[in-house]
Design an enzyme around this catalytic site. Structure first.
Site, PDB file in Angstrom:
ATOM      1  CG  ASN A   1      -1.752   1.196   1.395  1.00 32.47           C
ATOM      2  OD1 ASN A   1      -1.803   2.040   0.491  1.00 32.47           O
ATOM      3  ND2 ASN A   1      -2.424   1.323   2.539  1.00 32.47           N
TER       4      ASN A   1
ATOM      5  CE  LYS B   1      -0.183   3.103   4.807  1.00 32.98           C
ATOM      6  NZ  LYS B   1      -0.068   3.159   6.249  1.00 32.98           N
TER       7      LYS B   1
ATOM      8  CG  HIS C   1      -5.852   1.745   5.329  1.00 33.81           C
ATOM      9  ND1 HIS C   1      -5.365   2.670   6.215  1.00 33.81           N
ATOM     10  CD2 HIS C   1      -4.850   0.875   5.101  1.00 33.81           C
ATOM     11  CE1 HIS C   1      -4.105   2.369   6.505  1.00 33.81           C
ATOM     12  NE2 HIS C   1      -3.763   1.281   5.841  1.00 33.81           N
TER      13      HIS C   1
ATOM     14  CD  GLU D   1      -2.862   5.333   6.915  1.00 38.90           C
ATOM     15  OE1 GLU D   1      -2.860   5.360   5.679  1.00 38.90           O
ATOM     16  OE2 GLU D   1      -1.933   4.801   7.578  1.00 38.90           O
TER      17      GLU D   1
ATOM     18  CD  GLU E   1      -3.268  -2.546   7.310  1.00 32.63           C
ATOM     19  OE1 GLU E   1      -2.142  -2.724   6.821  1.00 32.63           O
ATOM     20  OE2 GLU E   1      -3.978  -1.573   7.045  1.00 32.63           O
TER      21      GLU E   1
ATOM     22  N   GLY F   1       2.751   2.319  10.850  1.00 33.04           N
ATOM     23  CA  GLY F   1       3.685   3.425  10.697  1.00 33.04           C
ATOM     24  C   GLY F   1       4.406   3.809  11.977  1.00 33.04           C
TER      25      GLY F   1
ATOM     26  CB  SER G   1       5.547  -1.722  12.043  1.00 33.37           C
ATOM     27  OG  SER G   1       5.169  -0.366  12.255  1.00 33.37           O
TER      28      SER G   1
HETATM   29  P1  13P Z   1       3.134   0.376   7.716  1.00 35.39           P
HETATM   30  O1  13P Z   1       3.661  -0.910   7.111  1.00 35.39           O
HETATM   31  O2  13P Z   1       3.847   1.589   7.225  1.00 35.39           O
HETATM   32  O3  13P Z   1       3.043   0.284   9.198  1.00 35.39           O
HETATM   33  O4  13P Z   1       1.624   0.544   7.165  1.00 35.39           O
HETATM   34  C1  13P Z   1       0.766  -0.533   7.212  1.00 35.39           C
HETATM   35  C2  13P Z   1      -0.444  -0.194   6.445  1.00 35.39           C
HETATM   36  O5  13P Z   1      -1.202   0.696   6.824  1.00 35.39           O
HETATM   37  C3  13P Z   1      -0.711  -0.925   5.205  1.00 35.39           C
HETATM   38  O6  13P Z   1      -1.985  -0.685   4.726  1.00 35.39           O
END
Ligand code: 13P
Length: 248
Positions: free
Chosen positions: A10, A12, A96, A98, A165, A171, A211
């Site tokens: 992803n 982003k 997601h 976010e 997640e 992150g 992560s």
């Molecule tokens: P990270 O791997 O940067 O923690 O993000 C995970 C994520 O949100 C994948 O959709």
């Protein structure tokens, strides 16, 4: 039981067009074997270019990071599942954290998006996971159960993949331990069994995200109920992403 192994990146809101092509050409130098389903989720305007770029290799699929809850019409700035399908995408991410955190996406909205995605013959990666406060309050199993129930009730689960997640791991560099991730993935299978049946519970791929990186992927992917990863930060570096693909 023969579930697919899946690694998805992803991206982003990262990578301009030229940066995206550079990243993808780096990944294609070392794409790993065909036993793993590999997907990248570039930002919307870059998806077509990446889909065309990987087209010839046949080893990667592309997806969109979101889709509209509406089928079509006057929704400035939104992108429908039909449009996403029309540019050659096979997948879409829904729910997601976010999207939930910054754009007010609820389980009910996720459910609408999932229905439209499936109607348009897209595969859905439905993202779920608890916040740190919810884990501390010991409500994480209930939160995940509600996210599954409210979004998936009445939906044909055939083309659904789940991504667990935990929000506190996204992150942050703080990964769920093997035990925490396995425990939640097993719980998700129980929820799927209760919502649908044992076959769905056994056959639905469940990915871990948060992560996940080239150092810890093998340990996580070794868990019996973890079928791969949804990778954020580490998917932006070709070498790291390729290592993760080879971590089964
Ligand atoms: P990270 O791997 O940067 O923690 O993000 C995970 C994520 O949100 C994948 O959709």
């Amino acid at each position: 039981m023969n579930r697919k192994k899946i690694v998805a990146g992803n991206w982003k809101m990262n990578k301009t067009l030229s940066e995206a092509i550079e990243l993808m050409s780096g990944i294609l130098k070392n794409p790993g074997d065909n036993s793993v389903t590999k997907i990248v989720f570039p930002p919307y305007p870059v998806i077509s270019a990446i889909t065309n770029f990987v087209g010839a290799s046949g080893s990667f699929s592309t997806g969109a990071q979101n889709c509209s809850e509406h089928a079509s019409g006057a929704f400035t700035g939104e992108v429908s599942a039909a449009i996403i399908k029309s540019i050659g995408c096979k997948y879409v991410l829904v729910g997601h954290s976010e999207r939930r955190q910054y754009f007010g996406e609820t389980n009910a909205i996720s459910s609408k998006k999932i229905k439209l995605a499936l109607e348009n013959k897209l595969n859905v990666i439905y993202c779920i996971g608890e916040t740190l406060a919810e884990r501390k309050a010991n409500t994480h199993f209930d939160v995940v159960k509600t996210q599954l129930t409210e979004a998936l009730q009445g939906i044909d689960p055939t083309n659904i993949i789940i991504a667990y997640e935990p929000v506190w791991a996204i992150g942050t560099g703080e990964t769920a331990t093997q035990a925490q991730a396995q425990e939640m993935h097993a719980h998700i299978r129980v929820c799927l069994k209760n919502l649908f049946n044992s076959d769905v519970a056994n056959n639905t791929p469940i990915l871990y995200g948060g992560s996940c990186n080239a150092q810890n992927a093998a340990e996580l992917f070794a868990c019996p109920d973890i079928d791969g990863g949804l990778i954020g930060g580490a998917s932006l570096k070709a070498d790291d992403f390729c290592k993760i693909i080879r971590s089964f």
